[in-house]
Design an enzyme around this catalytic site. Structure first.
Site, PDB file in Angstrom:
ATOM      1  CG  ASP A 160      -1.649  -1.278   1.494  1.00  0.00           C
ATOM      2  OD1 ASP A 160      -2.095  -1.904   0.524  1.00  0.00           O
ATOM      3  OD2 ASP A 160      -1.776  -1.662   2.681  1.00  0.00           O
ATOM      4  CD  GLU A 191      -8.882  -3.109  -0.643  1.00  0.00           C
ATOM      5  OE1 GLU A 191      -9.249  -3.144   0.542  1.00  0.00           O
ATOM      6  OE2 GLU A 191      -8.190  -4.024  -1.152  1.00  0.00           O
TER       7      GLU A 191
HETATM    8  O1  FUB Z   1      -3.017  -3.590   3.693  1.00  0.00           O
HETATM    9  C1  FUB Z   1      -4.293  -3.854   4.225  1.00  0.00           C
HETATM   10  C2  FUB Z   1      -5.353  -3.580   3.231  1.00  0.00           C
HETATM   11  O2  FUB Z   1      -5.156  -4.389   2.076  1.00  0.00           O
HETATM   12  C3  FUB Z   1      -5.366  -2.172   2.688  1.00  0.00           C
HETATM   13  O3  FUB Z   1      -5.863  -1.219   3.576  1.00  0.00           O
HETATM   14  C4  FUB Z   1      -6.158  -2.415   1.466  1.00  0.00           C
HETATM   15  O4  FUB Z   1      -6.182  -1.352   0.565  1.00  0.00           O
HETATM   16  C5  FUB Z   1      -5.504  -3.648   0.916  1.00  0.00           C
HETATM   17  O5  FUB Z   1      -4.327  -3.356   0.209  1.00  0.00           O
END
Ligand code: FUB
Length: 323
Positions: free
Chosen positions: A15, A222
């Site tokens: 991320d 997301e």
């Molecule tokens: O790294 C944890 C979670 O996985 C992130 O917040 C999401 O975007 C996904 O990458």
């Protein structure tokens, strides 16, 4: 450089949120760890406990690990799971934003402050008032206005909310209904709160209709990110269960945005998450995959690849499996 390059070899990181502060590139990623928790749709296996900050003077040069910038134990309201963070600079102070479950297992977004871009960051006593869900990304428009984009489905809990209120149902809408929207909100002057109620960031299809919840290859899941190129606003995000990074464009930070295309095809691993940043006159996609861990989706490694814009402002897709 058109190929992807892994940036960190001795830790698992994911991320990556990249920013240039005072001419230097800083990366704010998640720090993945082996939790031993079985994989599930709730994301319990992503049980991260701290954050490191990395910096680079040159995109092909060394990557410096500045050590732990914030630890879960230093956050007064912490429960578990430090997920994808971001950072911003205002008037020489640095603000770090992170999603974390509180003691009741609800994701909230925290803020922490430092005089240095590498931290250590001091966490506020409470999460940001009115915050929920995950994946904050803070965009500085015209040097003066800061907006936070946030939200994430399933493990990120966005499906539990309507109109910024928690509700019982906790499901995505039916396939033929409009998809749930990521959120956008202007930050308060002190950067520690919201200046308004979060708004829906609507993504439209080519006919001007909001994307539908059943449109899994295009609807937001997301990993929100905002950047501006040639005065156009580019909102980019992950489609989650179809594993694409997509983008949509608009003429202002709130939208609406019109879906344009794919930036990155699926990578090794379930999640895909990125940032887009200009550094020394070139544009880069920072992202992650799980290739170095042999495909363990909770042990990811951050990478960078150059982005090419076509003359009409569209982005050439990058192959997620290419090295
Ligand atoms: O790294 C944890 C979670 O996985 C992130 O917040 C999401 O975007 C996904 O990458």
């Amino acid at each position: 450089m058109n190929k992807s390059r892994y940036l960190v070899k001795d830790l698992y990181t994911a991320d990556p949120s990249a920013h240039v502060f005072n001419g230097k590139l800083y990366i704010y990623p998640s720090h993945d760890v082996e939790s031993g928790i079985p994989e599930n749709d709730n994301g319990d296996h992503f049980d991260m406990r701290d954050y490191h900050v990395f910096s680079m003077d040159d995109i092909n040069g060394n990557v410096t690990d500045h050590g732990v910038a914030l630890d879960l134990k230093q956050v007064p309201w912490s429960g578990r799971q430090m997920w994808a963070p971001d950072a911003a600079e205002k008037n020489g102070r640095y603000y770090f934003y992170f999603p974390l479950k509180d003691k009741t297992d609800i994701f909230r977004i925290g803020a922490a402050v430092s005089n240095s871009p590498t931290g250590p960051f001091k966490a506020e006593v409470h999460p940001i008032d009115g915050s929920y869900s995950i994946d904050p990304a803070v965009f500085n428009d015209n040097d003066n206005d800061y907006y936070m984009y946030f939200g994430g489905l399933w493990g990120g809990q966005l499906q539990r909310y309507r109109n910024n209120k928690a509700q019982e149902c906790g499901k995505e809408p039916a396939y033929n209904e409009p998809a749930l929207c990521p959120k956008v909100v202007k930050m308060s002057n002190d950067m520690l709160g919201f200046a308004e109620e979060p708004r829906d960031l609507v993504i439209l299809d080519e006919k001007g209709n909001p994307l539908l919840a059943g449109d899994h290859k295009r609807r937001f899941f997301e990993a929100a990110w905002m950047h501006k190129y040639n005065n156009m606003y580019y909102f980019s995000y992950s489609t989650g269960n179809t594993h694409l990074l997509c983008y949509a464009t608009g003429d202002n930070p709130y939208g609406p945005f019109t879906w344009q295309g794919v930036i990155l095809t699926p990578v090794v691993g379930w999640t895909t998450h990125h940032s887009i940043c200009e550094f020394k006159g070139k544009w880069y996609l920072f992202h992650h995959d799980s290739k170095p861990s042999g495909g363990k989706t909770w042990l990811r490694s951050i990478k960078v690849a150059e982005i090419n814009y076509r003359p009409d402002g569209t982005i050439e897709p990058i192959d997620g499996l290419a090295d």
